[in-house]
Design a protein around this motif. Sequence first.
Motif, PDB file in Angstrom:
ATOM      1  N   PRO A  46       0.780  -1.234   0.026  1.00  0.00           N
ATOM      2  CA  PRO A  46       0.097  -0.368  -0.121  1.00  0.00           C
ATOM      3  C   PRO A  46       1.332   1.389  -0.079  1.00  0.00           C
ATOM      4  O   PRO A  46       1.700   1.206   0.778  1.00  0.00           O
ATOM      5  CB  PRO A  46      -0.643   0.047   1.174  1.00  0.00           C
ATOM      6  N   ALA A  47       0.493   2.618  -0.377  1.00  0.00           N
ATOM      7  CA  ALA A  47       0.969   3.735  -0.442  1.00  0.00           C
ATOM      8  C   ALA A  47       1.708   4.185   1.020  1.00  0.00           C
ATOM      9  O   ALA A  47       1.034   3.553   2.002  1.00  0.00           O
ATOM     10  CB  ALA A  47       0.068   4.713  -1.131  1.00  0.00           C
ATOM     11  N   THR A  48       2.319   4.680   1.149  1.00  0.00           N
ATOM     12  CA  THR A  48       3.050   4.806   2.789  1.00  0.00           C
ATOM     13  C   THR A  48       1.729   6.128   3.788  1.00  0.00           C
ATOM     14  O   THR A  48       1.960   5.488   4.584  1.00  0.00           O
ATOM     15  CB  THR A  48       4.631   5.862   2.696  1.00  0.00           C
ATOM     16  N   ARG A  49       1.399   6.325   2.781  1.00  0.00           N
ATOM     17  CA  ARG A  49       0.501   6.800   3.606  1.00  0.00           C
ATOM     18  C   ARG A  49      -0.878   6.241   4.614  1.00  0.00           C
ATOM     19  O   ARG A  49      -1.257   6.149   5.570  1.00  0.00           O
ATOM     20  CB  ARG A  49      -0.945   8.085   2.828  1.00  0.00           C
ATOM     21  N   THR A  50      -1.311   5.477   3.510  1.00  0.00           N
ATOM     22  CA  THR A  50      -2.131   4.142   3.664  1.00  0.00           C
ATOM     23  C   THR A  50      -1.607   2.802   4.813  1.00  0.00           C
ATOM     24  O   THR A  50      -2.413   2.742   5.329  1.00  0.00           O
ATOM     25  CB  THR A  50      -2.230   3.557   3.080  1.00  0.00           C
ATOM     26  N   LEU A  51      -0.145   2.721   3.990  1.00  0.00           N
ATOM     27  CA  LEU A  51       0.773   1.982   5.484  1.00  0.00           C
ATOM     28  C   LEU A  51       0.231   1.891   6.837  1.00  0.00           C
ATOM     29  O   LEU A  51       0.758   2.093   7.885  1.00  0.00           O
ATOM     30  CB  LEU A  51       1.578   1.846   4.702  1.00  0.00           C
ATOM     31  N   ALA A  52       0.779   3.955   6.262  1.00  0.00           N
ATOM     32  CA  ALA A  52       0.633   4.243   8.232  1.00  0.00           C
ATOM     33  C   ALA A  52      -0.549   4.376   8.413  1.00  0.00           C
ATOM     34  O   ALA A  52      -0.415   4.411  10.151  1.00  0.00           O
ATOM     35  CB  ALA A  52       1.509   6.045   8.064  1.00  0.00           C
ATOM     36  N   SER A  53      -1.423   4.553   8.132  1.00  0.00           N
ATOM     37  CA  SER A  53      -3.234   4.851   8.218  1.00  0.00           C
ATOM     38  C   SER A  53      -3.110   3.259   8.901  1.00  0.00           C
ATOM     39  O   SER A  53      -3.717   2.925  10.684  1.00  0.00           O
ATOM     40  CB  SER A  53      -3.945   5.158   7.615  1.00  0.00           C
ATOM     41  N   GLU A  54      -2.706   2.633   8.421  1.00  0.00           N
ATOM     42  CA  GLU A  54      -3.370   1.169   8.790  1.00  0.00           C
ATOM     43  C   GLU A  54      -2.681   0.849  10.482  1.00  0.00           C
ATOM     44  O   GLU A  54      -3.017  -0.093  10.906  1.00  0.00           O
ATOM     45  CB  GLU A  54      -3.239   0.259   7.480  1.00  0.00           C
ATOM     46  N   VAL A  55      -1.248   1.174  10.098  1.00  0.00           N
ATOM     47  CA  VAL A  55      -0.365   0.373  11.660  1.00  0.00           C
ATOM     48  C   VAL A  55      -0.100   2.001  12.444  1.00  0.00           C
ATOM     49  O   VAL A  55      -0.253   1.043  13.609  1.00  0.00           O
ATOM     50  CB  VAL A  55       1.190   0.073  10.510  1.00  0.00           C
ATOM     51  N   GLY A  56      -1.186   2.864  12.574  1.00  0.00           N
ATOM     52  CA  GLY A  56      -1.304   3.922  13.349  1.00  0.00           C
ATOM     53  C   GLY A  56       0.128   4.259  13.984  1.00  0.00           C
ATOM     54  O   GLY A  56       0.862   4.930  14.892  1.00  0.00           O
ATOM     55  N   VAL A  57       1.394   4.433  12.571  1.00  0.00           N
ATOM     56  CA  VAL A  57       1.824   5.840  12.755  1.00  0.00           C
ATOM     57  C   VAL A  57       2.672   6.898  11.779  1.00  0.00           C
ATOM     58  O   VAL A  57       0.960   6.701  10.830  1.00  0.00           O
ATOM     59  CB  VAL A  57       3.805   4.673  12.072  1.00  0.00           C
ATOM     60  N   SER A  58       3.768   7.244  11.845  1.00  0.00           N
ATOM     61  CA  SER A  58       3.406   9.215  10.742  1.00  0.00           C
ATOM     62  C   SER A  58       3.978   8.385   9.541  1.00  0.00           C
ATOM     63  O   SER A  58       4.294   7.463   9.822  1.00  0.00           O
ATOM     64  CB  SER A  58       4.136  10.152  11.309  1.00  0.00           C
ATOM     65  N   ARG A  59       3.668   9.727   8.698  1.00  0.00           N
ATOM     66  CA  ARG A  59       3.499   8.406   7.273  1.00  0.00           C
ATOM     67  C   ARG A  59       5.344   8.453   7.746  1.00  0.00           C
ATOM     68  O   ARG A  59       5.913   8.076   6.584  1.00  0.00           O
ATOM     69  CB  ARG A  59       3.227   9.375   6.670  1.00  0.00           C
ATOM     70  N   THR A  60       6.567   9.720   7.774  1.00  0.00           N
ATOM     71  CA  THR A  60       7.768   9.932   8.262  1.00  0.00           C
ATOM     72  C   THR A  60       8.171   8.080   8.120  1.00  0.00           C
ATOM     73  O   THR A  60       9.059   8.143   8.329  1.00  0.00           O
ATOM     74  CB  THR A  60       7.842  11.015   8.750  1.00  0.00           C
ATOM     75  N   THR A  61       7.291   7.811   9.817  1.00  0.00           N
ATOM     76  CA  THR A  61       7.974   6.904   9.933  1.00  0.00           C
ATOM     77  C   THR A  61       7.670   5.119   9.037  1.00  0.00           C
ATOM     78  O   THR A  61       8.294   4.611   9.117  1.00  0.00           O
ATOM     79  CB  THR A  61       7.425   6.529  11.281  1.00  0.00           C
ATOM     80  N   ALA A  62       6.663   6.020   8.465  1.00  0.00           N
ATOM     81  CA  ALA A  62       6.820   4.711   7.003  1.00  0.00           C
ATOM     82  C   ALA A  62       7.400   5.146   5.982  1.00  0.00           C
ATOM     83  O   ALA A  62       8.279   3.693   5.972  1.00  0.00           O
ATOM     84  CB  ALA A  62       5.090   4.943   6.684  1.00  0.00           C
TER      85      ALA A  62
END
Length: 490
Positions: A46-62
């Motif tokens: 998934p896009a990093t923005r989506t990955l960050a949302s699903e896992v519960g982290v910031s996009r920078t972390t993803a």
Amino acid sequence: MKTKAGAILSSIRIDRTLDRKISVQLYMGLREIILSGGLNGGERLPATRTLASEVGVSRTTALDAVSRLISEGLLESRIGAGTFVSHTMTGRTPVKPKAVGAESERQPRLSPSTIQARKLFAERRRLPHKSQAFVTALPALNAFPMAQWARLSARHLRSDRDAVMGYGNPYGLPRLRAAIATHLNASRGIQCDPEQVFVVGGAQQAFSLIGGMLLDRGEKVWFENPGAIGARNAFISQGADLIPVGVDDEGIIVEEGLAKAPDFRLAFVTPSHQQPLSKILSLARRLALLDAADQADAFIVEDDYDGDFYFGDQPLPTLKSIDTNGRVIYVGTFSKTLFPSLRLGFMVAPASMVDAMSNIFSAALSGVPTWPQAIVADFIDEGHFATHIRTMRQHYKRRHEILHEHARQLEPHMQIQRASAGFHTVGYFKDPARDEKGFIEAATAAGLTLSGIGRYCLTPIERKGVVIGYGAASDSDIKQGLDVMAQLFV
């Protein structure tokens, strides 16, 4: 309008109570899924923005986690298309990792020497690391002059980076070799040139190097029985045939060694404070041992691990100081005189061995870290080391006297040997039928740290008892520990 696409990765769990960074947790979670076959080669993330949302982290972390996997080649970034699992993972059969120590269908092919050594090694648990009664081999860390050490450390670490961070001299920092030679001359009566001093990563490395240099597989080594476990395992790893030689009130029994193996190649001894029985090798035995080495064309390893802390009457000369034929290799360590985590030791080679040892060090070794050597050299040169030795000598003498004074309550059950050096002694059971192993287990359950004499033996000896350390324990720890020990006899 872009739509969300790619594998659902919400199974990755982030634990914010851990010390590990969140980006590292995410990176490791993604990596494990890929390597275990949870994501196939060519599959889109998934896009990093989506990955960050699903896992519960910031996009920078993803972004950080994904970038690391791309740099490792596990992921591929395609402009305008997204991020995909690398095609190199296509067709890989995931292998479920086995637990450490689990039986494997295919065992590694070890050398015959290693296979044999593993059968003979003495058990050697983690070395002492907590100050308490009656731990052995650990100095009084709370009495170390940390303020002086910290000042020297800070000064050195601010100095020239090439000196601090570059490769050092394989033989040891020249300033430290010179400082050690000066100290040995003044304190231990050993006259040697700095070129004879080789700095190593602790005495244990010295024993392994000596064994590798002098021993062929199966050659005989006289070894004190009971004796030092670390040295024992080091020589076993080099293929030595260890010959157990008894120890009495005068130290190693040279006549017994000659009867068992007159053709010995090496003898290992702790003459200044026998490990573990606390005996001092008599002058007559020292001379007899040197004569035996001359007759057999053998060498002697003198392990002087805590000889600096002699607090008895006039100390006997070191073997090295009375060796006139170049038979003694002297080994010392800063683990006892300073602190164990330094991992610094040294050996003094006979003059005839310097060229060969220098060649081995320069060809096969890169030396030990330079910066702790420089700090130790300053510590010695500025007089702190000599002051520390004098202070600790009296410190251990006082702890030794407290031990014996309060141990009177044990007299019906145990005879505690008086020591003249270092920070351990032994207590012999007066009841020969007492179970050494059972006593140790009961002591452990009561919160004491004791080792049985039998643990140090190549072959069983008649007397049973325990090794008692008093250096790392406080006065109150010693008294309370003896009270607890007395209860174990009830």
